[in-house]
Design an enzyme around this catalytic site. Structure first.
Site, PDB file in Angstrom:
ATOM      1  CG  ASN A  80      -3.332  -7.530   8.246  1.00  0.00           C
ATOM      2  OD1 ASN A  80      -2.583  -8.479   8.063  1.00  0.00           O
ATOM      3  ND2 ASN A  80      -3.697  -6.734   7.266  1.00  0.00           N
ATOM      4  NE  ARG A 116       0.215  -6.391  10.748  1.00  0.00           N
ATOM      5  CZ  ARG A 116      -0.056  -5.586   9.753  1.00  0.00           C
ATOM      6  NH1 ARG A 116      -0.346  -4.309   9.997  1.00  0.00           N
ATOM      7  NH2 ARG A 116      -0.096  -5.989   8.505  1.00  0.00           N
ATOM      8  CE  LYS A 136      -3.219  -2.688   2.691  1.00  0.00           C
ATOM      9  NZ  LYS A 136      -3.509  -3.136   4.066  1.00  0.00           N
TER      10      LYS A 136
END
Ligand code: ADP
Length: 446
Positions: free
Chosen positions: A290, A292, A237
């Site tokens: 994800n 986290r 990204k």
């Protein structure tokens, strides 16, 4: 609240976590490698401990050194940030057994969601659509060819333990499939120590839209809306925004509901992100979770006003979330540009060096998360993220105009940066319309 927290990370995210801790009255302990002796996170923390040599395998990934530091400093908790040990179930487990709170989900959750095949199965069970593909791990090329007969080309071979856009290979025909399969397995083994791969239908030019989740130990699970991360290069990204300009309110609501359901189904606790791909017919499919905090959590903070790191600390301490679903009311629009020490005109090669001058942008509606200062030497051992510039506007165009002027104001001398890249993106007509494909970066720069 915790009295002292150790931050097992470096760079901008270590600085970000220290800031949240300070605002909560929590003392911070930084750890650093030899290359990071003069780093901003070392200066800002209340205490700092050197944990080893410059390569991350000898410092930020070296579990015994981090645990020893935590014990010497007598901390109650460790925040892992993102990257390094943030999604290492073994590390979370060691923290648990040493009675140090790991600020994130428990080790079982990390293990379950870190296995992408298990995560897909869990999503299916929760009624969340997944990209058509193999049932589970694909053992050999014959099995792979069978999967293709069902889903059709193109397909993408992905590492079960994958992350960071590595271990993925696309194939458009049988011949390419055989080599893609072997390469993906080899890459997966080298990068993640596990050769297992699975197969998904390869969606042509999808949008990447993800939902931020927060869950506490009291059974509260909420979402903070979505982020659009379609601007990528090689599955990494580069620019993110919230809300997504590509999906209708209807789809957005459905996606967020599904994300909450998946988090509930997996008994998830702490902050997490459920990632989806959206095809041109507005169908969305779960790809991974994800477990986290993400680099791009900032755009969500800008539109919701919720401090995600503080919520992580609260939840880890056993407190309920400070917000409920009804009180989360996203407003306006936010954009984040990742400023990396990379040269966009030379294939985005990362390059370290001394930053002779650093002048961050300022003014209304601009946030900069960075560990830079004039004279800082960017080490070549770690990832190339130097700063995140985030702008807010009452609507998307206002956020874009503020981003343009922020990028114009920003000065980083001494190392190449991706600022020129972002300048081109925020002037691109497709970006301005909000109707941009995943390969926009390749089109503009390769
Ligand atoms: P990682 O964990 O390595 O980041 P992801 O599964 O999250 O891997 O995928 C990362 C990116 O790879 C996505 O944002 C998208 O650009 C691309 N990708 C992954 N799966 C597909 C797919 N089935 N079709 C098209 N692109 C895909």
């Amino acid at each position: 609240m915790f009295e002292t927290v150790l931050i097992a990370n470096r760079g901008e995210i270590a600085v970000r976590i220290i800031r949240a801790c300070k605002e909560l009255g929590v003392k911070t302990v930084a750890v650093y490698s030899k290359a990071d002796r003069d780093s901003m996170h070392v200066r800002l923390a209340d205490d700092a401990i050197c944990i080893g040599n410059s390569p991350s395998s000898e410092s930020y990934l070296h579990i015994p050194a981090i645990i020893t530091a935590a014990e010497i400093a007598n901390v109650e908790a460790i925040h892992p940030g993102y990257g390094f040990l943030a999604e290492d179930a073994h590390f979370a487990e060691i923290c648990e057994s040493c009675h140090i709170k790991f600020i994130g989900p428990n080790s079982e959750s990390i293990l379950r969601m870190g296995d992408k095949v298990q995560a897909r199965q869990l999503a299916k069970k929760a009624g969340v659509p997944v990209v058509p593909g193999s049932e589970g791990i694909v053992k050999d090329k014959n099995e792979a060819l069978k999967v293709v007969q069902e889903v059709g080309y193109p397909v993408i071979v992905k590492a079960v333990a994958g992350g960071g856009g590595r271990g993925m290979r696309i194939a458009h025909n049988d011949l390419a499939m055989v080599s893609a399969f072997a390469t993906a397995q080899t890459e997966a083994e080298a990068a993640f120590g596990r050769p297992d791969v699975y197969i998904e239908k390869y969606l042509e030019h999808p949008r990447h839209v993800e939902v931020q989740i927060l869950a506490d130990t009291k059974g509260n699970v909420i979402h903070l809306g979505e982020r659009d991360c379609t601007i990528q290069r090689r599955h990494q990204k580069l620019l993110e925004e919230s809300p997504s300009p590509a999906i209708s309110d209807d789809i957005q609501k459905k996606m967020c509901r599904m994300a909450v359901r998946l988090a509930q189904e997996s008994k998830y606790v702490n902050a997490g992100t459920i990632e989806f791909l959206v095809d041109k017919d507005n169908n969305f499919y779960f790809i991974e979770m994800n477990t986290r905090v993400q680099v791009e959590h900032t755009v969500t903070e800008m539109v919701t006003g919720v401090d995600i790191i503080k919520e992580q600390l609260r939840v880890a301490f056993g407190e309920p979330l400070s917000v409920d679903q009804k009180s989360v009311r996203p407003r306006g629009a936010a954009i984040e540009c990742r400023i990396n020490a990379e040269d966009p005109d030379r294939g985005f090669v990362p390059q370290g060096g001394r930053v002779s001058l650093y002048v961050p942008p300022g003014g209304p509606n601009v946030r900069v998360d960075s560990h830079l200062y004039s004279g800082y030497v960017v080490p070549s051992f770690y990832d190339s993220l130097l700063a995140k510039v985030i702008t807010f506007g009452r609507d998307r165009m206002e956020a874009i105009n503020t981003m343009r002027r922020a990028l114009d104001e920003m000065i980083i001398q001494g190392v190449p940066t991706t600022i020129p890249f972002h300048r081109r993106i925020v002037d691109d007509s497709r970006f301005l319309r909000g109707d941009y494909p995943m390969n926009l970066v390749e089109e503009l720069f390769e």
